[in-house]
Design a protein around this motif. Sequence first.
Motif, mmCIF file in Angstrom:
data_model
loop_
_atom_site.group_PDB
_atom_site.id
_atom_site.type_symbol
_atom_site.label_atom_id
_atom_site.label_comp_id
_atom_site.label_asym_id
_atom_site.label_seq_id
_atom_site.Cartn_x
_atom_site.Cartn_y
_atom_site.Cartn_z
ATOM 1 N N LEU A 115 7.778 5.806 -27.523
ATOM 2 C CA LEU A 115 7.300 6.883 -26.280
ATOM 3 C C LEU A 115 6.887 8.167 -26.787
ATOM 4 O O LEU A 115 7.637 8.525 -27.757
ATOM 5 N N SER A 116 5.846 8.726 -26.248
ATOM 6 C CA SER A 116 5.320 10.087 -26.634
ATOM 7 C C SER A 116 6.505 11.011 -25.935
ATOM 8 O O SER A 116 7.236 10.880 -25.362
ATOM 9 N N VAL A 117 6.269 12.286 -26.487
ATOM 10 C CA VAL A 117 7.065 13.321 -26.049
ATOM 11 C C VAL A 117 7.075 13.695 -24.656
ATOM 12 O O VAL A 117 8.133 13.710 -23.901
ATOM 13 N N LEU A 118 5.709 13.537 -24.037
ATOM 14 C CA LEU A 118 5.744 13.767 -22.535
ATOM 15 C C LEU A 118 6.346 12.524 -22.031
ATOM 16 O O LEU A 118 6.931 12.851 -21.000
ATOM 17 N N GLN A 119 6.119 11.366 -22.355
ATOM 18 C CA GLN A 119 6.769 10.190 -21.683
ATOM 19 C C GLN A 119 8.298 10.232 -21.890
ATOM 20 O O GLN A 119 9.344 10.026 -20.618
ATOM 21 N N SER A 120 8.995 10.783 -22.748
ATOM 22 C CA SER A 120 10.242 10.924 -22.995
ATOM 23 C C SER A 120 10.734 11.991 -21.926
ATOM 24 O O SER A 120 11.781 12.115 -21.207
ATOM 25 N N ASN A 121 9.996 13.018 -21.836
ATOM 26 C CA ASN A 121 10.582 14.153 -20.869
ATOM 27 C C ASN A 121 10.232 13.641 -19.409
ATOM 28 O O ASN A 121 11.152 14.097 -18.818
ATOM 29 N N GLN A 122 9.368 12.872 -19.097
ATOM 30 C CA GLN A 122 9.253 12.347 -17.967
ATOM 31 C C GLN A 122 10.553 11.665 -17.509
ATOM 32 O O GLN A 122 11.052 11.444 -16.393
ATOM 33 N N LEU A 123 10.606 10.377 -18.589
ATOM 34 C CA LEU A 123 11.735 9.565 -18.199
ATOM 35 C C LEU A 123 13.392 10.465 -17.988
ATOM 36 O O LEU A 123 14.050 10.095 -17.210
ATOM 37 N N ALA A 124 13.497 11.426 -18.758
ATOM 38 C CA ALA A 124 14.615 12.431 -18.832
ATOM 39 C C ALA A 124 14.567 13.068 -17.583
ATOM 40 O O ALA A 124 15.691 12.911 -17.004
ATOM 41 N N SER A 125 13.696 13.542 -16.823
ATOM 42 C CA SER A 125 13.774 14.041 -15.578
ATOM 43 C C SER A 125 13.900 13.245 -14.495
ATOM 44 O O SER A 125 14.479 13.550 -13.518
ATOM 45 N N GLY A 146 15.331 12.897 -10.598
ATOM 46 C CA GLY A 146 14.932 11.864 -9.682
ATOM 47 C C GLY A 146 13.347 12.100 -9.620
ATOM 48 O O GLY A 146 12.762 11.341 -8.627
ATOM 49 N N HIS A 147 12.862 13.068 -10.033
ATOM 50 C CA HIS A 147 11.433 13.532 -9.916
ATOM 51 C C HIS A 147 10.641 14.035 -11.139
ATOM 52 O O HIS A 147 11.338 14.687 -11.861
ATOM 53 N N TRP A 148 9.253 13.714 -11.089
ATOM 54 C CA TRP A 148 8.721 14.629 -12.362
ATOM 55 C C TRP A 148 7.269 14.736 -11.694
ATOM 56 O O TRP A 148 6.739 13.915 -11.155
ATOM 57 N N GLU A 149 6.661 15.757 -12.134
ATOM 58 C CA GLU A 149 5.330 16.144 -11.504
ATOM 59 C C GLU A 149 4.466 16.951 -12.565
ATOM 60 O O GLU A 149 5.111 17.884 -13.049
ATOM 61 N N GLY A 150 3.436 16.698 -12.540
ATOM 62 C CA GLY A 150 2.463 17.307 -13.647
ATOM 63 C C GLY A 150 0.993 16.802 -13.866
ATOM 64 O O GLY A 150 0.871 15.755 -13.419
ATOM 65 N N GLU A 151 0.269 17.439 -14.810
ATOM 66 C CA GLU A 151 -0.816 16.886 -15.183
ATOM 67 C C GLU A 151 -0.751 15.976 -16.357
ATOM 68 O O GLU A 151 0.021 16.361 -17.248
ATOM 69 N N VAL A 152 -1.390 14.900 -16.340
ATOM 70 C CA VAL A 152 -1.566 13.761 -17.320
ATOM 71 C C VAL A 152 -3.131 13.496 -17.717
ATOM 72 O O VAL A 152 -4.078 13.736 -16.615
ATOM 73 N N GLN A 153 -3.395 12.890 -18.804
ATOM 74 C CA GLN A 153 -4.582 12.360 -19.105
ATOM 75 C C GLN A 153 -4.615 10.862 -19.004
ATOM 76 O O GLN A 153 -3.696 10.065 -19.691
ATOM 77 N N ASP A 154 -5.402 10.346 -18.229
ATOM 78 C CA ASP A 154 -5.566 9.029 -17.633
ATOM 79 C C ASP A 154 -6.922 8.186 -18.060
ATOM 80 O O ASP A 154 -7.775 8.993 -18.493
ATOM 81 N N TRP A 155 -6.856 6.911 -18.113
ATOM 82 C CA TRP A 155 -8.005 6.231 -18.492
ATOM 83 C C TRP A 155 -8.470 5.255 -17.440
ATOM 84 O O TRP A 155 -7.786 4.698 -16.682
ATOM 85 N N ARG A 156 -9.871 5.169 -17.136
ATOM 86 C CA ARG A 156 -10.598 4.116 -16.038
ATOM 87 C C ARG A 156 -10.829 3.074 -17.004
ATOM 88 O O ARG A 156 -10.837 2.627 -18.261
ATOM 89 N N LYS A 157 -11.004 1.729 -16.270
ATOM 90 C CA LYS A 157 -10.997 0.664 -16.680
ATOM 91 C C LYS A 157 -12.227 0.587 -17.698
ATOM 92 O O LYS A 157 -11.981 -0.115 -18.733
ATOM 93 N N GLY A 158 -13.167 1.038 -17.542
ATOM 94 C CA GLY A 158 -14.194 1.431 -18.684
ATOM 95 C C GLY A 158 -14.035 2.361 -19.942
ATOM 96 O O GLY A 158 -14.701 2.228 -20.611
ATOM 97 N N GLY A 159 -12.743 2.833 -19.664
ATOM 98 C CA GLY A 159 -12.530 3.449 -20.970
ATOM 99 C C GLY A 159 -12.496 5.065 -20.699
ATOM 100 O O GLY A 159 -12.265 5.778 -21.830
ATOM 101 N N GLY A 160 -13.281 5.450 -19.788
ATOM 102 C CA GLY A 160 -13.360 7.070 -19.642
ATOM 103 C C GLY A 160 -12.067 7.764 -19.167
ATOM 104 O O GLY A 160 -11.304 7.263 -18.341
ATOM 105 N N ALA A 161 -12.105 8.732 -19.916
ATOM 106 C CA ALA A 161 -10.835 9.537 -19.820
ATOM 107 C C ALA A 161 -11.038 10.657 -18.571
ATOM 108 O O ALA A 161 -12.193 11.057 -18.220
ATOM 109 N N TYR A 162 -9.892 10.850 -17.755
ATOM 110 C CA TYR A 162 -9.931 11.641 -16.485
ATOM 111 C C TYR A 162 -8.637 12.523 -16.651
ATOM 112 O O TYR A 162 -7.730 11.826 -16.860
#
Length: 842
Positions: free
Chosen positions: A337-347, A352-368
């Motif tokens: 797991l990445s550091v962000l994922q470890s922090n998310q799971l710990a929270s 019982g909750h985590w909220e914040g900004e993340v980088q995601d990818w669309r099906k075509g590969g574009g990040a947003y």
Amino acid sequence: MSQSKHKYYLLALAYLLAGLIDCSVLPKGTWFSPLNLQLGIAVAGLLLMGPKAILYCIPGAICYGLELATPTLWLAATVALLNLAQALCVFSLMPLFVSEGEFKINDSHRLLLAGPIYSNVLFASIFISLVQFVIHQPLLLQNWLMVWLAQSLSLLIIIPGIYAVLSDKELLNANWIIELTLIITVVAAGSILLLQGHNVYALEFAYLMFPLFVWSSLRLGQIANSAIALVILLVVSSQYIGETNSIVHTVRLLFLLAIALQTSIFLTASRRENQRAINGARLAGKIFQHASEGILLTDANAKIIAINPAFEKITGFQSRDAIGKTSRIFGRQQGQLSVLQSNQLASLHQIGHWEGEVQDWRKGGGAYPAWLSMSAVRDEYNQITNYVAVFSDYTTRKESEQKMRHLAQHDALTGLLNRSGLHEALGQTLTRASTKCRSFALLFIDLDRFKTINDTLGHDVGDELLKVVAQRLQGNVKQFDTVARLGGDEFTVLLENVIHNEQIIQVAERILLALGEVYQVGEHELFVTGSIGISLYPHDAGQAAQLMKNADIAMYRAKEMGKNTYQFYSVDMNIAHQMSHLNLENALRFALERQQLQLWYQPQFDLKSGQLAGLECLIRWQHPQLGLISPLEFIPLAEENGLIIPIGDWVLNEACQCVQRWRQQGFVVPQIAVNLSVRQFRPELLLTQVTQALQNSGLPAQVLELEVTESLIMTRINEAVAILQQLKQLGVKVAIDDFGTGYSSLSQLKNLPLDTLKIDRSFIEGIPEHADDVVIAETIVILAKKLGLNVVAEGVETQAQMQILREMGCACAQGYFYSKPLSALDMEKMLISMTQQVSEVY
């Protein structure tokens, strides 16, 4: 008449009528009736209107008592009081009853416990006992059961019914009324037919009631349940008053009715709550389907089990692509797991909750960018069963934020960083430089003769000139160097990774050459030059504001040198980078008021046992701009201007209160040593300060040790002896600090009321290399023992020093070998650690 008064009068009338109905079904010569509607009315009034409602029940209670117990007035009054007291008892035993306005299963539990099981058992027993005391009645058990059942049915019929009327008004349509009329007709007719004659068919009666109550519960709700039960109760009561049924048979019928009614109450409440859950699930399903945010639901292993249409729209992934796959939120990259994922799971596991900004990818590969909110769902055993993630496409908002940030940090005219942007860039540069131990230079540039051009040719020409200057500055520095416009004709250049001054000189000369070239602005040929001031990190300053100030000072020196040149900052240009004597004094006057002074503590240890022997408190000044200031810099100034008196008083009080707090928490702190100043060492002042500090803190006097210097005592020997004797009378200990550096005579020393000699660190530093220091230290130890004094060695930094001092017979030691001075928080942590170590030993 106000609305609230109207309700109270309505309650009074209802209670009075209920009493008259109760009396109407009472056979002559008896005290016990199968009907007790008054109790239910009174408790309902209390629940809806509060304790004040009982006052409006008093007339009805009196009328009922007189009707029942005439002509015995005391008995009538007693009956009235019992009725009112029973209502209050039930009311007081039902906290949080119907908290949300609807009658629920938990409410029926509380009603059953507060009414039939507790209050009714008690008051039925009291009433039966009272009647038996006045008039002996046969069939005692049957009478008690009938009274108890009458009271219980009153509560079970009226209270749920009234709450159902208030919360289920929308049910009262024409079809509902027709169906209720039909069922009541069936109930009334069936009850009358079954109850005709003395031989009651209880089984047939039960067969009639239970199906009808089930029908009522599932179709019509609690209002119908209460109406049916009331009809049956009235029929049973009429048969009893007509002596058609005996008391034994009446009790059986009432018991059957109570069971059927309670069952219907549970059934209705359960149906209502199930229906609410179904409606909630339907609503949640609609929200899930129509939400504009993407929603995904996973199991405890992060396998996706559901997604909504917005998820498909945002990411491009369809249900067949996502269902059954591990969510990217928790997907492992290269097996971990990445550091962000470890922090998310710990929270999620902790709160019982985590909220914040993340980088995601669309099906075509574009990040947003996505704004993600996750929650953990737990079962009744507090185990995580699912994760719910809600996210939205953050692209538009992110772009808007970046645009606003750019506008906020950049100059609208030149496109360079503005003052705010420079401060942020300078802060980041400082962080990088301090982390990697690198230098950088800050160039402060001011245009020469720009004001003349601006005033003569106008602001439009001046603005165009500034644009060209900005372009020339950017063209003469590296890509990663920073150029900013502070305002007007002031610019700055930030040069990173500077190795030697020649680099800076080359850039400065290149900038001066570029600025000095002719400017073609419209039809005007203009000439301006620049003056540059340069400050270096970390040579000239370690903070952004001071670097800017020093570069500004150097720039003015460049102007004084004839302009069109550069100057490096140097101390002799201006001493403004250091706080002058006057400024320091002014700042010190506010230091105590602004809580900038701190106490630090250095532990002292027993050389034989290794246990904590005491603490010495040391003052520090945490200045908001200059950082931590040594007492060597400000204590002499405080002595000079008299500020040492309030500072010394604060030190005494703070030290005593802090140590006493630790002692109350169970930490072992045998002693606290506090240094005294020359100005404090006055008879009335010092005794007053010490006495008040001990009284305010509650610290035992024998725990406090006051340290005075050898030179202070010897220069005022007579006054010192008197003061020290008064301190000893208080129970306070006294120590001579820095012993061996003054000019004590043995004859004077033996007359002083002392407890401790502290060997000055200057004699400890040379141990064991210098024989003279060893001899002096050993002599002081021997002298102290002869005088019956304790000895503390200061400045112990090595194990060899500690061992030699222990062999000499020195009692205690302090220094970096054991611990450096610690803040109060760190000292408390050490005390906790030492306490835990002692606990483990024992």
